[in-house]
Design a protein around this motif. Structure first.
Motif, PDB file in Angstrom:
ATOM      1  N   SER A 111       0.904  -1.185  -0.187  1.00 23.04           N
ATOM      2  CA  SER A 111       0.031  -0.023   0.084  1.00 23.04           C
ATOM      3  C   SER A 111       0.740   1.357  -0.085  1.00 23.04           C
ATOM      4  O   SER A 111       2.099   1.276   0.471  1.00 23.04           O
ATOM      5  CB  SER A 111      -0.844   0.112   1.076  1.00 23.04           C
ATOM      6  OG  SER A 111      -0.331   0.434   2.349  1.00 23.04           O
ATOM      7  N   LEU A 112       0.499   2.347  -0.357  1.00 19.59           N
ATOM      8  CA  LEU A 112       0.914   3.386  -0.286  1.00 19.59           C
ATOM      9  C   LEU A 112       1.494   3.889   0.945  1.00 19.59           C
ATOM     10  O   LEU A 112       2.728   4.788   1.106  1.00 19.59           O
ATOM     11  CB  LEU A 112       0.347   4.708  -0.996  1.00 19.59           C
ATOM     12  CG  LEU A 112      -0.020   4.594  -2.676  1.00 19.59           C
ATOM     13  CD1 LEU A 112      -0.831   5.839  -2.982  1.00 19.59           C
ATOM     14  CD2 LEU A 112       1.223   4.980  -3.262  1.00 19.59           C
ATOM     15  N   GLU A 113       0.757   3.622   2.058  1.00 17.90           N
ATOM     16  CA  GLU A 113       1.056   3.922   3.205  1.00 17.90           C
ATOM     17  C   GLU A 113       2.555   3.123   3.738  1.00 17.90           C
ATOM     18  O   GLU A 113       3.307   3.727   4.318  1.00 17.90           O
ATOM     19  CB  GLU A 113      -0.043   3.674   4.393  1.00 17.90           C
ATOM     20  CG  GLU A 113       0.392   4.070   5.871  1.00 17.90           C
ATOM     21  CD  GLU A 113       0.636   5.664   6.047  1.00 17.90           C
ATOM     22  OE1 GLU A 113       1.624   5.816   6.905  1.00 17.90           O
ATOM     23  OE2 GLU A 113       0.315   6.449   5.129  1.00 17.90           O
ATOM     24  N   ASP A 114       2.286   1.904   3.480  1.00 18.50           N
ATOM     25  CA  ASP A 114       3.474   0.933   3.927  1.00 18.50           C
ATOM     26  C   ASP A 114       4.727   1.531   2.951  1.00 18.50           C
ATOM     27  O   ASP A 114       5.969   1.344   3.553  1.00 18.50           O
ATOM     28  CB  ASP A 114       3.309  -0.615   3.386  1.00 18.50           C
ATOM     29  CG  ASP A 114       2.117  -1.139   4.299  1.00 18.50           C
ATOM     30  OD1 ASP A 114       1.980  -0.568   5.486  1.00 18.50           O
ATOM     31  OD2 ASP A 114       1.452  -2.242   3.924  1.00 18.50           O
ATOM     32  N   ILE A 115       4.687   1.821   1.753  1.00 20.88           N
ATOM     33  CA  ILE A 115       5.893   2.185   1.064  1.00 20.88           C
ATOM     34  C   ILE A 115       6.348   3.623   1.598  1.00 20.88           C
ATOM     35  O   ILE A 115       7.580   3.673   1.854  1.00 20.88           O
ATOM     36  CB  ILE A 115       5.357   2.796  -0.452  1.00 20.88           C
ATOM     37  CG1 ILE A 115       4.936   1.359  -1.315  1.00 20.88           C
ATOM     38  CG2 ILE A 115       6.568   3.638  -1.012  1.00 20.88           C
ATOM     39  CD1 ILE A 115       4.334   1.606  -2.599  1.00 20.88           C
ATOM     40  N   ARG A 116       5.624   4.480   1.982  1.00 21.90           N
ATOM     41  CA  ARG A 116       5.881   5.748   3.000  1.00 21.90           C
ATOM     42  C   ARG A 116       6.783   5.488   4.050  1.00 21.90           C
ATOM     43  O   ARG A 116       7.729   5.903   4.718  1.00 21.90           O
ATOM     44  CB  ARG A 116       4.711   6.662   3.119  1.00 21.90           C
ATOM     45  CG  ARG A 116       4.529   7.481   1.953  1.00 21.90           C
ATOM     46  CD  ARG A 116       3.697   8.595   2.424  1.00 21.90           C
ATOM     47  NE  ARG A 116       2.263   8.027   2.764  1.00 21.90           N
ATOM     48  CZ  ARG A 116       1.248   8.084   2.057  1.00 21.90           C
ATOM     49  NH1 ARG A 116       1.214   8.385   0.674  1.00 21.90           N
ATOM     50  NH2 ARG A 116      -0.096   7.604   2.376  1.00 21.90           N
ATOM     51  N   LEU A 117       6.184   4.314   4.890  1.00 19.17           N
ATOM     52  CA  LEU A 117       6.950   4.084   6.100  1.00 19.17           C
ATOM     53  C   LEU A 117       8.438   3.239   5.688  1.00 19.17           C
ATOM     54  O   LEU A 117       9.120   3.562   6.322  1.00 19.17           O
ATOM     55  CB  LEU A 117       5.852   2.938   6.877  1.00 19.17           C
ATOM     56  CG  LEU A 117       4.802   3.422   7.492  1.00 19.17           C
ATOM     57  CD1 LEU A 117       3.685   2.525   8.058  1.00 19.17           C
ATOM     58  CD2 LEU A 117       5.237   4.549   8.798  1.00 19.17           C
ATOM     59  N   VAL A 134      10.370   3.826   2.905  1.00 20.45           N
ATOM     60  CA  VAL A 134      11.162   4.887   2.598  1.00 20.45           C
ATOM     61  C   VAL A 134      11.518   5.696   3.549  1.00 20.45           C
ATOM     62  O   VAL A 134      12.670   5.977   3.804  1.00 20.45           O
ATOM     63  CB  VAL A 134      10.516   5.714   1.564  1.00 20.45           C
ATOM     64  CG1 VAL A 134      11.417   6.820   1.035  1.00 20.45           C
ATOM     65  CG2 VAL A 134      10.224   4.941   0.460  1.00 20.45           C
ATOM     66  N   GLY A 135      10.554   6.246   4.650  1.00 21.43           N
ATOM     67  CA  GLY A 135      11.219   6.999   5.648  1.00 21.43           C
ATOM     68  C   GLY A 135      11.400   8.326   5.336  1.00 21.43           C
ATOM     69  O   GLY A 135      11.559   8.805   4.132  1.00 21.43           O
ATOM     70  N   LYS A 136      11.818   9.393   6.211  1.00 22.22           N
ATOM     71  CA  LYS A 136      12.090  10.684   5.857  1.00 22.22           C
ATOM     72  C   LYS A 136      13.307  10.823   5.213  1.00 22.22           C
ATOM     73  O   LYS A 136      14.307  10.216   5.408  1.00 22.22           O
ATOM     74  CB  LYS A 136      12.062  11.594   7.346  1.00 22.22           C
ATOM     75  CG  LYS A 136      12.353  13.076   7.023  1.00 22.22           C
ATOM     76  CD  LYS A 136      12.260  13.825   8.331  1.00 22.22           C
ATOM     77  CE  LYS A 136      12.319  15.285   8.285  1.00 22.22           C
ATOM     78  NZ  LYS A 136      12.586  15.946   9.517  1.00 22.22           N
ATOM     79  N   SER A 137      13.229  11.354   4.041  1.00 22.92           N
ATOM     80  CA  SER A 137      14.476  11.555   3.093  1.00 22.92           C
ATOM     81  C   SER A 137      15.168  10.053   2.771  1.00 22.92           C
ATOM     82  O   SER A 137      16.360  10.182   2.607  1.00 22.92           O
ATOM     83  CB  SER A 137      15.469  12.625   3.845  1.00 22.92           C
ATOM     84  OG  SER A 137      14.741  13.808   3.991  1.00 22.92           O
ATOM     85  N   ASN A 170      14.899   5.283   6.038  1.00 23.19           N
ATOM     86  CA  ASN A 170      14.473   3.768   6.268  1.00 23.19           C
ATOM     87  C   ASN A 170      15.076   2.959   5.151  1.00 23.19           C
ATOM     88  O   ASN A 170      15.706   1.833   5.451  1.00 23.19           O
ATOM     89  CB  ASN A 170      13.081   3.776   6.673  1.00 23.19           C
ATOM     90  CG  ASN A 170      12.610   4.136   7.750  1.00 23.19           C
ATOM     91  OD1 ASN A 170      13.400   4.675   8.838  1.00 23.19           O
ATOM     92  ND2 ASN A 170      11.427   4.642   8.000  1.00 23.19           N
TER      93      ASN A 170
END
Length: 212
Positions: free
Chosen positions: A186-192, A194-197, A200
Motif C-alpha cells: 500500500s502507499l502508506e506502507d511504502i511511505r513507512l 522509505v522513511g524521511k528523506s 529507512n
C-alpha cells in the motif's frame, strides 16, 4: 523624511522617475533604484572546465545541465570548439552566481573508484559486445572501464559522487547475479519503508545488502 518616487511617462516610449524628499532620502532612493536595475540586468559568466569533465557535466542527453538550470534559474550552455570549451552561465546576477556555485560544486565532487574483480567477472560486466558496460554508463552517467593490470582485473569508475555510487551498485548487481522481485504494498506502507528523506530504505539496503 522618507523619499517618494513618481513615474513620469513621455510619448517617446521612455520615461523619467522623480524622487522627492530630503537630500539624504533622495540619495538613498537613487542608490536603491540603481541597485534594482543593476541586479535585474542579465550578465554572462564563463567558467573554465577541464575538457574531460565537459561530458559528465552535460550528462546523458543534457540531463545534468537541465537540472542545474531548473535549480538555479540561470541559462547554462557549453560553448566553444571541442578541446577548448567553456561553460557559459547567463541570467540575472543572483541566478548566475547560484549556477556558478553549482557547477563548481559538481566539478569538485568528481571522483574515481577502482574495484578488483575476477577475470570472468570483468567479462560479465562488459557483456556481449559491451552491452552491459554501456548500459551502466547510460543509466548512471559515470564512465566505466574494465582494465587489465598484470594478473589483476579492475573496474574503473569515474564521475560525480552520486553517479559513481550508482555505477558501483550496478557493477555489484552484475557480479552477484542479482535478481529483481516486485512486492506489492500500500502507499502508506511504502511511505513507512522509505522513511524521511529515504532514511529507512537506505538502512534496509545496508542491512540486507540489497537494492530497494
Amino acid at each position: 523624511m522618507a523619499w517618494v518616487v513618481r513615474t513620469v511617462r513621455s510619448g517617446s516610449g521612455s520615461g523619467q522617475i522623480r524622487i522627492r524628499g530630503g537630500d539624504a532620502s533622495v540619495a538613498t532612493g537613487r542608490e536603491e533604484m540603481e541597485k534594482v536595475t543593476r541586479e535585474s540586468k542579465n550578465i554572462v559568466l564563463d567558467v573554465k572546465v577541464e575538457q574531460q569533465m565537459i561530458g559528465r557535466l552535460i550528462g546523458k542527453s543534457g540531463e545534468n545541465i537541465r537540472a542545474l538550470e531548473d535549480k538555479t534559474g540561470a541559462r547554462i550552455r557549453v560553448i566553444g570548439d571541442r578541446g577548448n570549451q567553456v561553460v557559459r552561465i547567463s541570467g540575472v546576477k543572483e541566478n548566475v552566481e547560484a549556477g556558478r556555485e553549482k557547477v563548481v560544486k559538481m566539478i569538485k565532487s568528481n571522483m574515481k573508484v577502482e574495484i578488483k574483480v575476477e577475470a570472468n567477472e570483468g567479462g560479465k560486466i562488459i557483456g556481449k559486445s559491451g552491452a552491459n558496460i554501456r548500459a551502466i554508463q547510460d543509466e548512471t552517467g559515470a564512465s566505466v572501464r574494465v582494465v587489465k593490470n598484470g594478473d589483476e582485473t579492475m573496474v574503473e569508475i569515474i564521475g560525480f559522487n552520486e553517479n559513481v555510487l550508482a555505477a558501483q551498485m550496478k557493477v555489484k548487481e552484475i557480479i552477484a547475479g542479482w535478481i529483481t522481485k516486485k512486492v506489492k504494498l500500500s502507499l502508506e506502507d511504502i511511505r513507512l519503508i522509505v522513511g524521511k528523506s529515504g532514511k529507512n530504505i537506505k538502512s534496509l539496503e545496508l542491512v540486507t545488502e540489497t537494492r530497494l
